[in-house]
Design a protein around this motif. Structure first.
Motif, PDB file in Angstrom:
ATOM      1  N   UNK A  86       0.923  -1.321  -0.072  1.00 58.59           N
ATOM      2  CA  UNK A  86      -0.369  -0.236  -0.327  1.00 58.59           C
ATOM      3  C   UNK A  86       0.583   1.308  -0.373  1.00 58.59           C
ATOM      4  N   UNK A  87       1.740   0.998  -0.292  1.00 59.48           N
ATOM      5  CA  UNK A  87       3.280   2.472   0.258  1.00 59.48           C
ATOM      6  C   UNK A  87       4.057   2.241  -0.759  1.00 59.48           C
TER       7      UNK A  87
ATOM      8  N   UNK B 175      -8.359   1.232   1.459  1.00 59.07           N
ATOM      9  CA  UNK B 175      -8.501   1.344   0.524  1.00 59.07           C
ATOM     10  C   UNK B 175      -7.634   2.518  -0.198  1.00 59.07           C
ATOM     11  N   UNK B 176      -7.448   2.529  -1.481  1.00 57.54           N
ATOM     12  CA  UNK B 176      -7.085   3.634  -2.142  1.00 57.54           C
ATOM     13  C   UNK B 176      -7.382   4.514  -2.266  1.00 57.54           C
TER      14      UNK B 176
ATOM     15  N   UNK C 292     -17.981   9.782   2.273  1.00 56.47           N
ATOM     16  CA  UNK C 292     -16.852  10.222   2.674  1.00 56.47           C
ATOM     17  C   UNK C 292     -16.827  12.121   2.541  1.00 56.47           C
ATOM     18  N   UNK C 293     -17.226  12.502   1.107  1.00 57.81           N
ATOM     19  CA  UNK C 293     -16.906  14.087   0.846  1.00 57.81           C
ATOM     20  C   UNK C 293     -17.809  15.068   1.450  1.00 57.81           C
TER      21      UNK C 293
ATOM     22  N   UNK D 227      -9.578  13.264   4.541  1.00 60.01           N
ATOM     23  CA  UNK D 227      -8.385  12.437   5.458  1.00 60.01           C
ATOM     24  C   UNK D 227      -8.289  11.019   5.687  1.00 60.01           C
ATOM     25  N   UNK D 228      -9.084  10.656   4.958  1.00 63.09           N
ATOM     26  CA  UNK D 228      -9.058   8.944   4.244  1.00 63.09           C
ATOM     27  C   UNK D 228      -7.365   9.063   3.802  1.00 63.09           C
ATOM     28  N   UNK D 229      -7.581   9.586   2.665  1.00 60.89           N
ATOM     29  CA  UNK D 229      -6.463   9.124   1.155  1.00 60.89           C
ATOM     30  C   UNK D 229      -5.347  10.157   2.113  1.00 60.89           C
TER      31      UNK D 229
END
Length: 799
Positions: A303-304, A606-607, A613-614, A750-752
């Protein structure tokens, strides 16, 4: 310690509590009910759904018998419920870290770099050796079984041949299932979803333990040799990750591995890099595809990512390739047993002339469309089967073994019984050896008279690798009947679905490639008069379409297939069929590994953020009441908070007289507090002692993360009543630069940020002055749909 009101409940990773808190009391009951209603406490992601949650289309729980837990989310590891924590990938920039970094000399930095590359080398060597050993063991065990069966068939002792074949399969299957059921339940299945979740920041008990590594190796050998429709590729990814985790423990006091250099790896950040290398090495060892392994780690596992990690994974997979090549050359001299040549699956199609026209492109697009439909259906059925098997596996180890034995008998009956439906075919006149003598080859005699072969037996009574090689073989346009390919495709498709989920290490790559290759060759046979492509190339394209339809990987699968077949001229067609199949399948459901991650309840970030969420901001989902510590805190307050909660991070707020106004000093970790308290450096008065006092008692490595749960526990503390009334300065161990967001930031943003930075805690600060300096803490569980939609049910229709 003081309570600061927040808006909603919080999960138990941050410093906010999902229950009313008072310093002197433990008002726990009411808060626990709130947690359960919001899907955060005992169940977390995917377990404690109420009827309203079921109505909104969220996943049914995979397990029905669960244990209440209010300290962390629960997920399924193997077939057991396990508490889930997150990993600390963030660098803690406190006084100790700065002191350690400033005092580190160039020679120490050189040691760190050299050791990191050395560990990458050892991961490649270890994974290459295990991959070679796995294949060698499978070749010899399965070879002995198939040769015994074939010899009995030649003597027309058909009943004894079946008993020998089914009996060998039964013994191997039962042994592999017993290992999984009793020694390491976490070794069952592919292992790729667990590795993927770990690299996303999810820490689940025992998924990378030494016992899991042991069972993964020998259980995979038993399962593949037992004739199951499964592969060793997924387990090899898990095996590589386990090897990397074992090497990256940072030493061991128990085994006297306390070399100073090893201490540099006592952190989750470096372990993550090593495990990424291990996952890439697993693919390289399974497919002899070093570049494919790097791309798999990049596209599917990690993921990174960063450029230095690209170099290191490439180096690791290159070591795997060199190791395998060296042992393969050694085995060609006949020193590796009756059948073992050490070669992993390699299907050379480079000799096939590749030229295609417009009708061929249309056929490839049709292959991709139908492959995408069949692939999405495969994922749907695997989902249903896993949920059914979970009910059986919950009943205990004997039921797991019984289920495995049942599937083994079914597979043996299909493999031995279905070839009786095929008719005997006269051997081609231009062949030197037909029927094939021994265990492998395209032309199996089975029950046919001399000079004839059974085409269905050449697919069923072979190892999975040899069956794929037969389907991929070029220049054999008339070898298989259409009816044979149809029967084999239907049987493999069905057996692949019912096999995944039993208590055996099992990969999905080989069943999918087998089904896809048979389907592709079937389409190629039907379209033969209209297309110029070889039937073996159609089989390759069919395998690619199924891989794209089930796993939804494109770049890595494309390169793996090209490295497997050594046919670069097929690149445009493989790319086309993968893109078409993935696009079609994505319109129905998600990839199979993503589905399994969800079913297991692993809180995967998730990516991309969900659309609803917006419409929310960070302040909408932070939880309270919030526990904070003062920079100089009473020992009793800290001990009480640690006992009462399972939080892993606590905000530190400085107040007068230590600051002019309340201000957020930083974030302190639970593990660091436990080490500090165990050192018992307390003062009777509430005064700043500064970092010098801590430096005299501790070094930076004392606060490093111990391997596999061996750190300081709360029960290790022996603090008397007098010490409970004393004070301790926690400034030196406080992370002075935690990541923070303003409460009005959109939750999607914030999630991203949370996912891209690999965070465990994200502090939310107020927008307006005159309020407490911190509103709450966002952790992984706060971004889970179960938590958000429990708070805001009006967004359910957006799911």
């Amino acid at each position: 310690m003081e309570g600061r009101e927040g808006k909603d409940i919080e999960n138990n990773e941050g410093g906010a509590m999902a229950m009313p808190v008072a310093v002197g009391g433990e008002e726990e009951g009411e808060g626990r009910g709130v947690m359960e209603r919001n899907g955060v406490g005992g169940g977390g992601s995917g377990f404690f759904y109420e009827e309203e949650d079921k109505e909104m289309g969220m996943r049914e729980p995979l397990l029905r018998r669960r244990t209440m837990n209010t300290t962390s989310q629960l997920a399924i590891v193997g077939a057991n419920v396990s508490p889930i924590e997150s990993l600390d990938y963030e660098i803690v920039e406190n006084d100790l870290y700065k002191q350690d970094w400033r005092s580190r000399r160039k020679v120490q930095i050189f040691q760190y770099v050299v050791l990191k590359w050395t560990l990458a080398l050892l991961i490649g060597l270890g994974t290459g050796l295990v991959g070679f050993f796995n294949n060698l063991a499978v070749e010899n065990i399965a070879g002995f079984k198939l040769l015994l069966t074939n010899n009995l068939m030649l003597k027309e002792r058909y009943r004894e041949a079946f008993l020998a074949y089914a009996g060998c399969n039964l013994v191997l299957a039962a042994a592999a299932a017993a290992l999984c059921a009793y020694v390491a339940p976490a070794a069952a299945g592919s292992g790729i979803p667990e590795v993927k979740a770990y690299l996303n920041g999810v820490d689940a008990h025992s998924i990378l333990a030494p016992s899991t590594l042991f069972v993964k190796i020998f259980g995979s050998i038993g399962g593949v040799a037992a004739g199951f429709v499964l592969g060793k590729e997924g387990p090899m990814v898990h095996t590589g990750a386990c090897i990397a985790n074992l090497l990256g423990q940072g030493g061991s006091r128990k085994y006297h591995l306390t070399w100073t250099w090893l201490r540099y790896f006592k952190n989750d950040r470096d372990r993550r890099d090593l495990i990424t290398c291990g996952a890439a090495a697993g693919v390289a060892a399974a497919f002899r595809a070093p570049v494919g392994g790097v791309l798999f780690a990049l596209e599917e596992a990690a993921s990174w990512w960063r450029s230095a990690l690209l170099w290191r994974t490439f180096f690791t997979t290159a070591v795997v390739a060199v190791t395998l090549r060296a042992f393969i050359e050694y085995c060609r001299s006949g020193k590796c047993g009756l059948f073992g040549e050490g070669g992993l699956i390699m299907f050379d199609l480079s000799s096939t002339a590749t030229s295609y026209r417009t009708p061929d492109l249309i056929a490839v697009i049709v292959l991709g469309v139908i492959g995408g439909i069949f692939g999405s259906l495969y994922n749907f059925l695997v989902d249903k089967v896993l949920r059914t098997y979970s009910i059986i596996n919950e009943k205990g180890a004997p039921f797991k073994i019984l289920l495995t034995v049942t599937i083994s008998l079914l597979t043996s009956c299909c493999s031995y019984g279905l070839p009786w439906l095929a008719k005997c075919t006269r051997c081609p006149l231009d062949l030197d050896q037909c029927p094939t003598i021994g265990r492998s080859g395209n032309f199996k005699n089975f029950q046919c008279p001399p000079g004839h072969y059974n085409d269905l037996a050449s697919l069923f009574l072979n190892t999975n690798d040899d069956a794929i090689r037969n389907l991929f073989s070029s220049g054999t346009d008339n070898e298989f009947y259409i009816s044979t390919l149809f029967v084999f495709f239907a049987a493999i498709y069905f057996l692949g679905i019912v096999t995944y989920g039993i208590a055996v290490p099992s990969g999905l790559f080989i069943p999918v490639i087998l089904a896809g290759a048979s389907y592709g060759r079937l389409v190629g046979t039907i379209l033969g008069p209209m297309c110029a492509l070889d039937k073996g190339l159609f089989a390759l394209l069919g395998a690619a379409s199924f891989l794209g339809g089930t796993m939804r990987m494109t770049v890595s699968v494309c390169v793996i297939l090209l490295e497997l077949t050594n046919d670069l001229l097929m690149l445009p067609l493989v790319m086309l069929v993968l893109l078409v199949s993935k696009t079609v399948a994505d319109s129905f459901n998600r990839g199979v590994y993503d589905q399994i991650v969800t079913m297991k309840g692993l809180p995967y970030m998730e990516a991309h953020a969900e659309p609803y969420m917006r419409n929310l901001v960070a302040g909408d989902v932070v939880s309270g009441p919030l526990i904070t510590f003062s920079g100089v805190e009473k020992v009793g307050n800290i001990v009480h908070a640690l006992r009462l909660t399972g939080h892993n991070g606590f905000p530190v707020v400085d107040e007068p007289p230590f600051s002019d106004a309340p201000e957020l000093c930083g974030l302190v970790l639970r593990s660091h507090l436990l080490v500090l308290l165990k050192g018992r450096r307390f003062t009777k008065d509430r005064v700043l002692t500064g970092p010098a006092e801590v430096f005299r008692r501790f070094g930076a490595f004392d606060f490093a993360k111990a391997g596999s749960g061996k750190g300081v526990k709360l029960q290790d503390l022996d603090i008397n009543g007098e010490e409970m009334e004393m004070y301790v300065d926690i400034h030196p161990i406080t992370n002075r630069s935690p990541y923070t967001v303003v409460e009005t930031m959109s939750l999607a943003k914030a999630a991203v940020l949370f996912r891209e930075l690999g965070l465990r805690h994200l502090c939310v600060v107020p927008k307006t002055p005159g309020r407490p300096p911190i509103v709450g803490i966002l952790t992984r569980h706060d971004f889970m749909p179960e938590h958000i939609l429990g708070l805001f049910p009006q967004f359910k229709h957006h799911m």
